[in-house]
Design an enzyme around this catalytic site. Sequence first.
Site, PDB file in Angstrom:
ATOM      1  N   LYS A 125      -7.825   7.193  10.998  1.00  0.00           N
ATOM      2  CA  LYS A 125      -7.565   6.551  11.236  1.00  0.00           C
ATOM      3  C   LYS A 125      -6.502   6.409  13.223  1.00  0.00           C
ATOM      4  O   LYS A 125      -5.625   6.259  12.676  1.00  0.00           O
ATOM      5  CB  LYS A 125      -7.034   5.032  10.696  1.00  0.00           C
ATOM      6  CG  LYS A 125      -6.534   3.690  11.860  1.00  0.00           C
ATOM      7  CD  LYS A 125      -6.366   2.436  11.024  1.00  0.00           C
ATOM      8  CE  LYS A 125      -5.579   1.780  11.736  1.00  0.00           C
ATOM      9  NZ  LYS A 125      -5.753   1.568  13.170  1.00  0.00           N
ATOM     10  N   TYR A 167      -3.739   7.229   8.500  1.00  0.00           N
ATOM     11  CA  TYR A 167      -3.325   6.181   9.687  1.00  0.00           C
ATOM     12  C   TYR A 167      -1.792   6.941  10.453  1.00  0.00           C
ATOM     13  O   TYR A 167      -1.110   6.616  10.623  1.00  0.00           O
ATOM     14  CB  TYR A 167      -3.096   5.431   9.366  1.00  0.00           C
ATOM     15  CG  TYR A 167      -2.471   3.674   9.576  1.00  0.00           C
ATOM     16  CD1 TYR A 167      -2.957   3.581  11.709  1.00  0.00           C
ATOM     17  CD2 TYR A 167      -2.503   2.633   9.311  1.00  0.00           C
ATOM     18  CE1 TYR A 167      -2.923   2.216  11.867  1.00  0.00           C
ATOM     19  CE2 TYR A 167      -2.181   1.027  10.232  1.00  0.00           C
ATOM     20  CZ  TYR A 167      -2.469   1.010  11.497  1.00  0.00           C
ATOM     21  OH  TYR A 167      -2.832   0.222  11.790  1.00  0.00           O
TER      22      TYR A 167
HETATM   23  C1  LIG Z   1      -1.025  -2.755  16.703  1.00  0.00           C
HETATM   24  C2  LIG Z   1      -2.246  -3.125  16.009  1.00  0.00           C
HETATM   25  O1  LIG Z   1      -2.918  -4.055  15.440  1.00  0.00           O
HETATM   26  N1  LIG Z   1      -3.638  -1.854  16.444  1.00  0.00           N
HETATM   27  C3  LIG Z   1      -4.618  -2.174  16.030  1.00  0.00           C
HETATM   28  C4  LIG Z   1      -5.463  -0.901  15.913  1.00  0.00           C
HETATM   29  O2  LIG Z   1      -4.751  -0.222  15.123  1.00  0.00           O
HETATM   30  C5  LIG Z   1      -5.378  -2.612  17.496  1.00  0.00           C
HETATM   31  O3  LIG Z   1      -6.500  -3.167  17.244  1.00  0.00           O
HETATM   32  C6  LIG Z   1      -5.133  -3.391  18.330  1.00  0.00           C
HETATM   33  O4  LIG Z   1      -4.415  -4.174  17.978  1.00  0.00           O
HETATM   34  C7  LIG Z   1      -5.721  -3.911  19.857  1.00  0.00           C
HETATM   35  O5  LIG Z   1      -6.251  -2.501  20.449  1.00  0.00           O
HETATM   36  C8  LIG Z   1      -4.856  -4.228  20.503  1.00  0.00           C
HETATM   37  O6  LIG Z   1      -4.019  -3.783  21.185  1.00  0.00           O
HETATM   38  C1  LIG Z   2      -4.997  -2.819  13.167  1.00  0.00           C
HETATM   39  C2  LIG Z   2      -5.411  -1.782  12.241  1.00  0.00           C
HETATM   40  O1  LIG Z   2      -5.848  -0.895  12.243  1.00  0.00           O
HETATM   41  C3  LIG Z   2      -3.454  -2.409  11.786  1.00  0.00           C
HETATM   42  O2  LIG Z   2      -3.335  -3.508  12.295  1.00  0.00           O
HETATM   43  O3  LIG Z   2      -3.299  -2.011  10.807  1.00  0.00           O
END
Ligand SMILES: CC(=O)N[C@H](C=O)[C@@H](O)[C@H](O)[C@H](O)CO
Ligand SMILES: CC(=O)C(=O)O
Length: 303
Positions: free
Chosen positions: A170, A140
């Site tokens: 990811k 990740y």
């Molecule tokens: C910090 C976090 O949650 N990152 C998410 C994915 O990795 C995203 O889904 C973001 O939440 C989203 O893009 C909004 O900024």
């Molecule tokens: C968005 C995502 O992958 C996380 O919340 O870890």
Amino acid sequence: MSQNKKITGFVAAPFTPMFEDGSLNLDAISKYADKLKGDGLAGVFINGTTGEGMLMSLTERKLVAEKWLEHQEDTFHVIVHVGSTSSVQSAELAAHAQENGAYAVGCMGPCFLPPSNTEDLVRFCEKVAQACDNTPFYYYHMPATSNVNVSMVEFLTLAQKRISNLAGIKFTHNNLMELRQCIQFNDGEFDILHGYDEILLSGLAMGAKGGVGSTYNYIPSVYLGLKEAFENGDIKKAQELQDISIKVVEVLIKYGGGVIAGKAIMNLIGIECGPCRAQLPFYGKSELEAIDSDLKKIGFYDL
Ligand SMILES: CC(=O)N[C@H](C=O)[C@@H](O)[C@H](O)[C@H](O)CO
Ligand SMILES: CC(=O)C(=O)O
């Protein structure tokens, strides 16, 4: 070289339902899982950033994982995030995820004393991945949160030799050149999942087939429509849908970000998630009303 199984479509990163006193509300997960299945999502990435995984005890993380895994299906994958500051703790969670039949394990690099080079990061991941060696392992990558800033191309180069169950990454970062390099690595051997929802269109243009994100929890149809428009070559429509997602993310930014504001949004749409863990702000009636009003202004409830 073998090709790894790949996820197509969207995986939500669920919020972890909690009661007002901060304890887990495990019973709320069944309704939540049914909602996400009904939305046509490909699965869930649990106990991650959005799920406040690192704010929970190991026992709590296992209980949440067991509950979501009761809802796993062939078409609804459960990926269990096991990242922590300790490879020992993460390995324990990875072994538990495997024992309980998780589709895959995901792991962020350690955010306390973060590794500064590829070798150190691979050593951390190796210890975790060995504990779930029959289960696909996703690294990740989210340097903005983890402070682990290592080239993902270098990571794949080294990790492919050392982590036999490495399935992919990811990729939550806006370095789209690197995203493309990872997708193309070894003729597309690895599954590279797109991260930031507000730039999904650029990820698709770079060849991503699937994504993991927090806003898939509440505006899935926007992204399903965006992907369909992209695949049909209707870039204008895809951009319009991306603009809607950007408007929603603007509201998130205004109210404390995807975890805090997102959890409030789930409560507003009737999926009981409760407050965040203690160190994050507690949103009462007036903040919820303000978020609700901003969402109404952008037509959120009609999406
Ligand atoms: C910090 C976090 O949650 N990152 C998410 C994915 O990795 C995203 O889904 C973001 O939440 C989203 O893009 C909004 O900024
Ligand atoms: C968005 C995502 O992958 C996380 O919340 O870890």
